[in-house]
Design an enzyme around this catalytic site. Structure first.
Site, mmCIF file in Angstrom:
data_model
loop_
_atom_site.group_PDB
_atom_site.id
_atom_site.type_symbol
_atom_site.label_atom_id
_atom_site.label_comp_id
_atom_site.label_asym_id
_atom_site.label_seq_id
_atom_site.Cartn_x
_atom_site.Cartn_y
_atom_site.Cartn_z
ATOM 1 N N ARG A 38 76.975 54.629 19.836
ATOM 2 C CA ARG A 38 77.906 55.143 20.853
ATOM 3 C C ARG A 38 77.829 56.661 20.984
ATOM 4 O O ARG A 38 78.009 57.203 22.067
ATOM 5 C CB ARG A 38 79.330 54.676 20.549
ATOM 6 N N LYS A 197 83.753 30.294 21.614
ATOM 7 C CA LYS A 197 84.688 29.517 22.435
ATOM 8 C C LYS A 197 84.329 29.481 23.907
ATOM 9 O O LYS A 197 83.976 30.497 24.498
ATOM 10 C CB LYS A 197 86.094 30.117 22.302
ATOM 11 N N GLY A 349 78.933 43.568 22.630
ATOM 12 C CA GLY A 349 79.564 42.719 21.620
ATOM 13 C C GLY A 349 78.604 42.223 20.557
ATOM 14 O O GLY A 349 77.709 42.929 20.106
ATOM 15 N N GLY A 372 83.957 43.854 25.793
ATOM 16 C CA GLY A 372 84.976 43.328 26.714
ATOM 17 C C GLY A 372 84.716 43.729 28.148
ATOM 18 O O GLY A 372 84.873 42.934 29.083
#
Length: 392
Positions: A38, A197, A349, A372
């Site tokens: 980052r 999920k 992610g 996200g």
């Protein structure tokens, strides 16, 4: 979301106080930064502003609350830029120290404010803190794609109190690669979705089925799709309340003529541990066993689909990649992408962590810095931190 936002190159920055929202939410161990991706991502924008005579005021959050300080970031940035980054230690972020540090700045100087989440108002986008941040600057630059899906004081609120709000190089790059991949892909366009999920990816699956030629499903979410079709899944992860949705998506793919690929074999174990895997013969998982990775036949099937693609977007690992016995599927997909003659985009992610850990990072066209934010982008949502910037 098309890209029609002003960038740092569209404005005059010399002699101006420029507040830059970066994403310095880096992992720390004993005060040492363990992953500098980052920081590296922020450097082009910071260097451009320094070289063009701006007074550069950096801000970011680190961690979920006020418990961490950005001081280690100021030290490391000073080394990376070969120039002092003055750390304005201030519990209220915009306090006496910060104001004094900004007051003393010459053109080309750099100041870093303390963790924006030292202020509880930050995540609630409270007007008062937004105004305080804006009072330090003539111009606001958002270069934190990782928080662009959040309407916080330092990403959105501040734009109400400055005349000029533009994006930096990192956001420009993210929107170019993610935007082109999803909205103007060179075909065949293959999307790969993994992770635990189905519910986390409902909107993504729905949106991508309108755009892709092939959709590949792996990870824990695959077992819900398999169970919905009547296969045995043993003790594998399943979302019982998403079985009808899974069938709807399979039907939507058929109606759209989209290839919808699910695992045809699995690596399984009797418990969630890094043990020697059992490989199933087909889609069915025996009683008392849980799927922890795709199997060798599935690796071949998926690699074959990726091989002929011209655009590939990947979000979410194929199995429990942290376990050495169950990272084979994720490695196979990463390798197939690395070998493909295609634009390859990793949607942040866990998949970004996986390709970097497994050594394929430098073989990808683009690795997103926002988990996200990338996901919401893939869902087709507008990101508030981008919407708030000035249009060209």
């Amino acid at each position: 979301m098309g890209f029609n936002k002003k960038t740092i190159e569209d404005i005059e920055v010399r002699g101006k106080r420029v507040l830059v929202r970066c994403d310095f939410n880096v992992p720390l161990k004993d005060g040492v930064i363990t992953d500098e991706n980052r920081l590296n991502g922020a450097l082009p924008t910071i260097k451009y502003l320094i070289d063009n005579g701006a007074k550069v005021i950096l801000c970011s959050h680190i961690g979920k609350d006020a418990s961490k300080t950005l001081e280690p970031v100021s030290k490391r940035l000073s080394e990376m830029l070969n120039k002092e980054v003055v750390f304005a230690r201030d519990e209220e972020v915009v306090g006496a120290n910060a104001r004094a540090a900004v007051e003393k700045m010459n053109d080309g100087d750099v100041v870093l404010l303390e963790n924006t989440r030292c202020r509880k108002e930050e995540t609630k986008n409270v007007e008062e803190f937004s105004k305080e941040l804006a009072s330090l600057a003539d111009i606001f630059v958002n270069d934190a794609f990782g928080t662009a899906h959040r309407a916080h004081c330092s990403t959105v609120g501040v734009t109400d109190y400055v005349d000029t709000a533009v994006c930096g190089y990192l956001i420009q790059k993210e929107l170019k690669f993610l935007g082109d991949a999803v909205n103007n892909p060179v075909r065949p366009f293959v999307a790969i979705l993994g992770g635990a999920k189905v519910s986390d990816k409902i909107a993504v699956i729905n949106n991508l089925l309108d755009k892709v030629d092939t959709l590949i499903i792996g990870g824990g979410m695959a077992y819900t799709f398999l169970k919905a079709q009547g296969y045995e899944i043993g003790t594998s992860l399943v979302e019982e309340d998403r079985l009808d949705y899974a069938l709807e998506m399979i039907q939507k793919a058929k109606d759209k003529g989209v290839k919808f690929l699910l695992p045809v074999d699995h690596r399984v174990a009797t418990e969630f541990k890094d043990v020697e895997p059992v490989v199933t013969e087909d889609q069915n998982i025996p009683a008392g066993h849980m799927g922890l990775d795709i199997g060798p036949k599935t690796e071949e099937l998926y690699a074959d689909a990726i091989k002929d693609a011209k655009t590939v977007v990947w979000n979410g690992p194929m199995g429990v990649f942290e376990f050495e016995n169950f990272n084979k599927g994720t490695i196979a997909v990463a390798k197939a992408m690395a070998d493909a003659d295609a634009t390859t985009v990793i949607g942040g992610g866990d998949s970004a962590a996986a390709v970097n850990i497994l050594g394929f990072g430098d073989k990808m066209t683009h690795i997103s810095t926002g988990g996200g934010a990338s996901l919401e982008f893939l869902e087709g949502k507008e990101l508030p931190g981008i919407v708030a910037l000035n249009n060209k």
